[in-house]
Design a protein around this motif. Structure first.
Motif, PDB file in Angstrom:
ATOM      1  N   HIS A  26       0.834  -1.194   0.000  1.00  0.00           N
ATOM      2  CA  HIS A  26       0.000   0.000   0.000  1.00  0.00           C
ATOM      3  C   HIS A  26       0.880   1.260   0.000  1.00  0.00           C
ATOM      4  O   HIS A  26       0.650   2.206   0.757  1.00  0.00           O
ATOM      5  CB  HIS A  26      -0.964  -0.008   1.197  1.00  0.00           C
ATOM      6  CG  HIS A  26      -2.042  -1.038   1.066  1.00  0.00           C
ATOM      7  ND1 HIS A  26      -3.322  -0.743   0.669  1.00  0.00           N
ATOM      8  CD2 HIS A  26      -2.014  -2.388   1.252  1.00  0.00           C
ATOM      9  CE1 HIS A  26      -4.050  -1.848   0.626  1.00  0.00           C
ATOM     10  NE2 HIS A  26      -3.277  -2.863   0.965  1.00  0.00           N
ATOM     11  N   THR A  27       1.914   1.223  -0.837  1.00  0.00           N
ATOM     12  CA  THR A  27       2.816   2.341  -1.108  1.00  0.00           C
ATOM     13  C   THR A  27       3.952   2.473  -0.089  1.00  0.00           C
ATOM     14  O   THR A  27       4.961   3.108  -0.369  1.00  0.00           O
ATOM     15  CB  THR A  27       2.050   3.679  -1.204  1.00  0.00           C
ATOM     16  OG1 THR A  27       0.942   3.510  -2.084  1.00  0.00           O
ATOM     17  CG2 THR A  27       2.919   4.796  -1.765  1.00  0.00           C
ATOM     18  N   PHE A  28       3.832   1.867   1.110  1.00  0.00           N
ATOM     19  CA  PHE A  28       4.855   2.016   2.145  1.00  0.00           C
ATOM     20  C   PHE A  28       5.898   0.894   2.069  1.00  0.00           C
ATOM     21  O   PHE A  28       5.552  -0.259   1.769  1.00  0.00           O
ATOM     22  CB  PHE A  28       4.222   1.991   3.531  1.00  0.00           C
ATOM     23  CG  PHE A  28       3.306   3.150   3.802  1.00  0.00           C
ATOM     24  CD1 PHE A  28       3.817   4.432   3.930  1.00  0.00           C
ATOM     25  CD2 PHE A  28       1.935   2.959   3.925  1.00  0.00           C
ATOM     26  CE1 PHE A  28       2.975   5.505   4.179  1.00  0.00           C
ATOM     27  CE2 PHE A  28       1.089   4.018   4.170  1.00  0.00           C
ATOM     28  CZ  PHE A  28       1.611   5.306   4.294  1.00  0.00           C
ATOM     29  N   PRO A  29       7.175   1.189   2.387  1.00  0.00           N
ATOM     30  CA  PRO A  29       8.177   0.122   2.426  1.00  0.00           C
ATOM     31  C   PRO A  29       7.924  -0.811   3.606  1.00  0.00           C
ATOM     32  O   PRO A  29       7.578  -0.366   4.703  1.00  0.00           O
ATOM     33  CB  PRO A  29       9.498   0.876   2.583  1.00  0.00           C
ATOM     34  CG  PRO A  29       9.128   2.196   3.169  1.00  0.00           C
ATOM     35  CD  PRO A  29       7.764   2.520   2.645  1.00  0.00           C
ATOM     36  N   THR A  30       8.093  -2.115   3.374  1.00  0.00           N
ATOM     37  CA  THR A  30       7.973  -3.079   4.463  1.00  0.00           C
ATOM     38  C   THR A  30       9.145  -2.910   5.417  1.00  0.00           C
ATOM     39  O   THR A  30      10.133  -2.227   5.116  1.00  0.00           O
ATOM     40  CB  THR A  30       7.964  -4.508   3.915  1.00  0.00           C
ATOM     41  OG1 THR A  30       9.249  -4.765   3.302  1.00  0.00           O
ATOM     42  CG2 THR A  30       6.855  -4.707   2.893  1.00  0.00           C
ATOM     43  N   ASP A  31       9.074  -3.571   6.570  1.00  0.00           N
ATOM     44  CA  ASP A  31      10.163  -3.475   7.548  1.00  0.00           C
ATOM     45  C   ASP A  31      11.477  -3.985   6.960  1.00  0.00           C
ATOM     46  O   ASP A  31      12.544  -3.382   7.178  1.00  0.00           O
ATOM     47  CB  ASP A  31       9.813  -4.271   8.801  1.00  0.00           C
ATOM     48  CG  ASP A  31       8.686  -3.638   9.598  1.00  0.00           C
ATOM     49  OD1 ASP A  31       8.388  -2.449   9.343  1.00  0.00           O
ATOM     50  OD2 ASP A  31       8.121  -4.323  10.467  1.00  0.00           O
ATOM     51  N   GLU A  32      11.424  -5.101   6.210  1.00  0.00           N
ATOM     52  CA  GLU A  32      12.646  -5.638   5.612  1.00  0.00           C
ATOM     53  C   GLU A  32      13.212  -4.671   4.574  1.00  0.00           C
ATOM     54  O   GLU A  32      14.435  -4.451   4.495  1.00  0.00           O
ATOM     55  CB  GLU A  32      12.363  -6.987   4.957  1.00  0.00           C
ATOM     56  CG  GLU A  32      11.989  -8.110   5.915  1.00  0.00           C
ATOM     57  CD  GLU A  32      10.540  -8.047   6.375  1.00  0.00           C
ATOM     58  OE1 GLU A  32       9.771  -7.167   5.892  1.00  0.00           O
ATOM     59  OE2 GLU A  32      10.159  -8.869   7.232  1.00  0.00           O
ATOM     60  N   THR A  33      12.332  -4.065   3.815  1.00  0.00           N
ATOM     61  CA  THR A  33      12.770  -3.094   2.814  1.00  0.00           C
ATOM     62  C   THR A  33      13.343  -1.850   3.476  1.00  0.00           C
ATOM     63  O   THR A  33      14.338  -1.279   3.012  1.00  0.00           O
ATOM     64  CB  THR A  33      11.599  -2.719   1.889  1.00  0.00           C
ATOM     65  OG1 THR A  33      11.266  -3.862   1.100  1.00  0.00           O
ATOM     66  CG2 THR A  33      11.941  -1.553   0.974  1.00  0.00           C
TER      67      THR A  33
END
Length: 472
Positions: A26-33
């Motif tokens: 949903h447009t936001f970077p994941t924690d790993e990213t």
């Protein structure tokens, strides 16, 4: 999955990059990213900060190792670097004349210098290796000697308005004072040393202490790995942060290098700083060989002016990061006489990293450098061999200066009938050329500085030129 150059950067997306796979939800970077992006950003910042910090760390390293090796810890201590082993510790040292060098600071107040008359070249530099003032022939005393006042940040110049001295200001607390006598006359050297005096403001100028004949191997090459950043943290703790440097110090803060705070990087920060230092060194080596901010000095050659930027390291619109990184990776110090020589005064440093076929110079091949007759100098010329790994005078097992430096004063050099001279560099010398040869060893890559002291008009109008090295 998309590649970075095609990424939409919206909604749910998986993006392939050269440094890993990134995911947006949903447009936001994941924690790993997020972790991967921070690692990438910080490593890039560390590499750029490495380029930025080279002049500061170069002087800090020299100061600390000179104190350890020569015992130069006192206010008026000047080390005389004369022998091959003494000079071989200095990054791209000139081997033809002795250096007389002092590191001091202005924390205790302005410094007064009584500078001797004579054929000398010298200067006071701040710790960004920018000239505060030239001394000697290219300085305001024009070789006649004189008195100087060196002010530090915040010092009042009013008390010295009528002192009869040249009053200048350093933007750093630490300073470098150096000079060399541009002659081999021992009487002129003795006279110059006798006339040099140093004191704090309010005290009478006093003779300095010369530290001589130490003759030890040592190294002022900046450290690699985490030690580079430790040295940077130490010197940043001593110096004010200039306006022009605030963006770079901001980049270092997430990596644990914060002015006024202990430098204690965690495991992640250490890993990224070490990676950044290695990447930064590769960046600057590429700048050395393939500078994209300038062109060869002589058309159809690979010869560049080594010092190819302003002594202030700035223009009206830029801080000359790439230009100064190239120089301060492979060299130390700067003076106006080096950057803006005029016919008959100053010095020029020329360098090449490729041969006449455009191939990179190698330690396992022998090359000829043809030096045309009538080298345009009012004083002398020299060719000195340096290690690309250490940037210090090349260690080929020789014990004499001429094993790594040949010059126009050298009576052993064999000249051709027309006055030209052929010099040879490589693992072996062609038969009969040993007196004109400097040896390379193993895989220790090399480069030279061809120095012209007091270059004359044929250098400036380019009617005299050096051809490229020719592989044999």
């Amino acid at each position: 999955m998309t590649h970075l150059h095609d990424a939409r950067l919206t909604g749910d997306e998986t993006i392939e990059t050269s440094f890993g796979t990134l995911k947006l939800e949903h447009t936001f970077p994941t924690d790993e990213t997020s972790a991967l992006l921070y690692d990438r950003m910080d490593a890039q910042r560390a590499a750029q900060a490495y380029l930025w910090a080279l002049p500061l760390v170069g002087f800090a390293t020299w100061r600390e190792r000179a104190a350890e090796t020569f015992g130069a810890t006192g206010f008026g201590d000047f080390v005389v670097y004369d022998s091959l082993r003494e000079k071989r510790g200095i990054v791209t040292a000139n081997l033809t004349t002795p250096y007389i060098i002092n590191f001091t600071n202005l924390a205790g107040g302005p410094v007064l210098i009584d500078y001797p008359a004579g054929p000398t070249a010298g200067g006071v530099l701040d710790f960004w290796q920018r000239p505060v003032v030239d001394l000697g022939q290219t300085g305001p005393d024009a070789g006649k000697g004189g008195g100087y006042v060196i002010l530090g940040p915040g010092h009042d110049e009013a008390p010295f308005a009528d002192s009869g001295r040249y009053v200048v200001r350093s933007e750093t607390v630490n300073i470098f004072i150096a000079f060399r006598v541009l002659t081999q006359d021992p009487q002129l050297m003795a006279s110059a040393k006798e006339g040099l005096k140093l004191s704090r403001a309010g005290a009478e100028p006093a003779p300095v202490r010369f530290i001589e004949n130490v003759d030890r191997e040592w190294s002022a090459t900046p450290a690699r790995d985490l030690q580079f950043w430790k040295d940077l943290a130490t010197i940043l703790s001593e110096e004010p942060v200039r306006q022009v440097d605030k963006a770079l110090t901001a980049m270092l803060e997430p990596l644990g290098l914060v002015k006024g705070e202990p430098f204690a990087p965690d495991e992640r920060q250490t890993r990224i700083l070490e990676e950044g230092a290695a990447l930064g060194e590769l960046y600057v080596r590429n700048l050395q060989v393939n500078p994209r901010y300038t062109e060869p000095y002589w058309k159809d050659t690979s010869w560049y002016k080594s010092f190819d930027f302003e002594v202030e390291q700035e223009t009206g619109t830029t801080l000359q990061l790439d230009q100064r990184a190239t120089w301060f990776y492979e060299a130390v110090t700067s003076t106006k006489g080096m950057v803006h020589p005029t016919p008959g005064a100053g010095q020029v440093y020329m360098t090449a990293k490729r041969d006449s076929e455009g191939h990179l110079l190698r330690a396992d091949r022998t090359y000829r450098l043809h030096v045309p007759a009538n080298v345009p100098v009012a004083q002398f010329w020299s060719v000195t061999l340096y290690s690309e790994d250490t940037r210090r005078p090349y260690d080929n097992g020789g014990t004499e200066i001429r094993s790594v430096s040949l010059d126009s004063h050298d009576e052993q050099l064999q000249a051709n009938d027309d006055g030209s001279i052929d010099l040879y560099i490589g693992p072996s010398a062609p038969a009969g050329t040993e007196n004109n040869w400097m040896k390379t060893v193993a895989q220790d890559g090399w480069f030279v500085y061809f120095r012209l002291y007091a270059p004359t008009e044929p250098f400036f109008d380019k009617t005299w030129a050096l051809p490229d090295f020719q592989a044999l």
